[in-house]
Each structure stands twice: as structure tokens, then as C-alpha cells.
Enzyme design. Structure first.
Site, PDB file in Angstrom:
ATOM      1  N   SER A  27     119.415  77.485   8.277  1.00 10.64           N
ATOM      2  CA  SER A  27     119.496  76.165   7.652  1.00 10.64           C
ATOM      3  C   SER A  27     120.681  76.129   6.688  1.00 10.64           C
ATOM      4  CB  SER A  27     118.175  75.850   6.932  1.00 10.64           C
ATOM      5  OG  SER A  27     118.129  74.492   6.583  1.00 10.64           O
ATOM      6  N   ASN A  28     120.691  75.186   5.770  1.00  6.25           N
ATOM      7  CA  ASN A  28     121.742  75.088   4.753  1.00  6.25           C
ATOM      8  C   ASN A  28     121.116  74.509   3.485  1.00  6.25           C
ATOM      9  OD1 ASN A  28     122.125  72.058   4.703  1.00  6.25           O
ATOM     10  ND2 ASN A  28     122.369  72.481   6.877  1.00  6.25           N
TER      11      ASN A  28
END
Ligand code: C5P
Length: 228
Positions: A27-28
Site C-alpha cells: 500500500s502507500n
């Protein structure tokens, strides 16, 4: 300037999660704050809002129709379904570019000294949507750490957008999970508007004002094109 009619504004927000196994994902750091501020500004201006959001701890603005998704593929399905009924799409979500080619059904154990993950490119949602557009206004974001303007201009053209917000995510106190953004707006006709460091709430209001103007302009252009 405000558009006469109430618009249906579709906003995407937050990060997607691309699961490797049941307990791990790629993810981020996007929290969804930018998209939520855009949704809030649209509601305050009297528009109808559909908000497609990745996992977040933020409370969605009251009055928005919220669709919660996890992965980029789920976001794509949700956006494609909601898009035909909307006037404006603002893709502020930080969609994961890649997903694991295979998702393990069980937790991967650390039995090997090294592990290779094969990743597969996710579909570019806004680009896909652009091919199906019937006069909708499309607004994207370009989160960059260098060459912001050139890179944003290239994305605006490649993705067929009406406006793109070039967003510096490399500076201190701006970008992912911050209160502020260091931004500039670029338009299809070549115009550029540097905004500097602004709160995400202010940037949200700016985007909605621009969206209203872009809808007016596009509709006026379509009316002119139909005149015999
Ligand atoms: O190419 P890049 O990811 O930098 O483009 C950013 C813009 O494209 C954002 O508006 C983002 O929401 C959108 N995007 C998308 N689908 C993807 C990746 C990004 O719609 N798979």
C-alpha cells in the site's frame, strides 16, 4: 462563478491495499484526507457526492454516498459502476500501481531465506473511464517527488484529463497524511495555476470551483458544436 445546477460529483480517496496473503499487503501512506476534503467542499457547494474510498480511519463527510473498497480492482469496479451517472470524476485516490500476481490463501511462513514477489500492473482507472466518458469532466492528481509540472502535464495528456493537480509529496509537511499540499493546477488548454502550499480544505474548495467552471465550459462547447 458557480454552476447553476447541482452536479453529481464522484470522488475517489485514499490508498488501495493489494494483499500478498491474508495478513500482508502492499500500500502507500495516503490517508484519504485530500479526497474527503474534496467531497466536503462539493457537499458544501450543494452538489451530490459519491465517495469511493480505500481503508481509512477518517470519518466520511455527512451527506456523501460512501462506497468502501480495498483493492485497485475493487476501486475500478466501483468507479466504473458509478461513473455513467456522474458529471465530474475527481480521482484523488493513490491507487496502487501494482498488485501481487498471486495471492496466497494462507499466511506465508518465513521458511526460505529469500522470497520473490511477482507483481502485475493494475488497470489505470481514470484512463479506462476516459474512454467511456460522455461529456463528464475528469480531474486527476499527479503525486510527484521531482519534475512535478512536466510529469503532471504528461499524465494530463496521456489520461485525457481536463485538469490535473500536480502535488509535491516529497517536501516536509506536505503530501501524504499532511494537513497541507504544495500544489499547482494544470489544464488541458495549456494553462497552469501555481497554488503554493495550501491546506487540503482550501485545495478541495479550489478543485470544486474549477470543476463547476469546467462543466459550464464543456456544456457550452457541446451546445456550440450542435448548432446547425
Ligand atoms: O500514473 P499515476 O498513478 O501517477 O496517475 C495518477 C492519477 O491517476 C491519479 O488521479 C490517480 O487516482 C489515477 N490512477 C488511476 N488508476 C491507477 C493509477 C492511478 O486512476 N491504476
Amino acid at each position: 462563478m458557480t454552476v447553476g445546477a447541482k452536479l453529481h460529483i464522484l470522488v475517489s480517496a485514499g490508498a488501495t491495499r493489494e494483499y500478498i496473503d491474508p495478513v500482508r499487503f502492499i500500500s502507500n501512506p495516503s490517508t484519504g484526507k485530500m479526497g474527503f476534503e474534496i467531497a466536503r467542499a462539493a457537499l458544501a457547494a450543494g452538489h451530490q457526492v459519491t465517495l469511493v474510498t480505500g481503508p481509512t480511519h477518517l470519518k466520511p463527510p455527512v451527506g456523501a454516498a460512501v462506497i468502501s473498497i480495498v483493492s485497485a480492482l475493487e476501486m475500478r469496479d466501483a468507479i466504473l459502476e458509478a461513473f455513467p451517472a456522474c458529471d465530474v470524476l475527481v480521482m484523488s485516490a493513490a491507487v496502487s500501481d501494482y498488485r501481487p500476481s498471486k495471492r496466497a490463501h494462507h499466511k506465508i511462513h518465513k521458511s526460505n531465506p529469500s522470497l520473490t514477489l511477482e507483481l502485475q500492473l493494475n488497470p489505470d482507472i481514470i484512463r479506462e473511464v476516459q474512454r467511456k466518458a460522455k461529456g463528464q469532466v475528469l480531474i486527476g492528481f499527479a503525486a510527484e517527488t521531482e519534475e512535478h509540472m512536466a510529469s503532471a502535464r504528461q499524465k494530463l495528456e496521456n489520461k485525457g484529463l481536463d485538469m490535473i493537480i500536480a502535488n509535491d509529496v516529497g517536501g516536509k509537511g506536505v503530501g501524504f497524511a499532511a494537513e497541507h499540499a504544495n500544489a499547482a493546477a494544470l489544464f488541458r488548454d495549456g494553462a497552469e495555476k501555481p497554488l503554493g502550499v495550501v491546506t487540503k480544505a482550501r485545495l478541495g474548495r479550489f478543485i470544486i470551483e474549477q470543476a463547476e467552471m469546467l462543466v459550464e465550459r464543456k456544456r457550452a462547447g457541446a451546445r456550440r458544436a450542435w448548432r446547425p
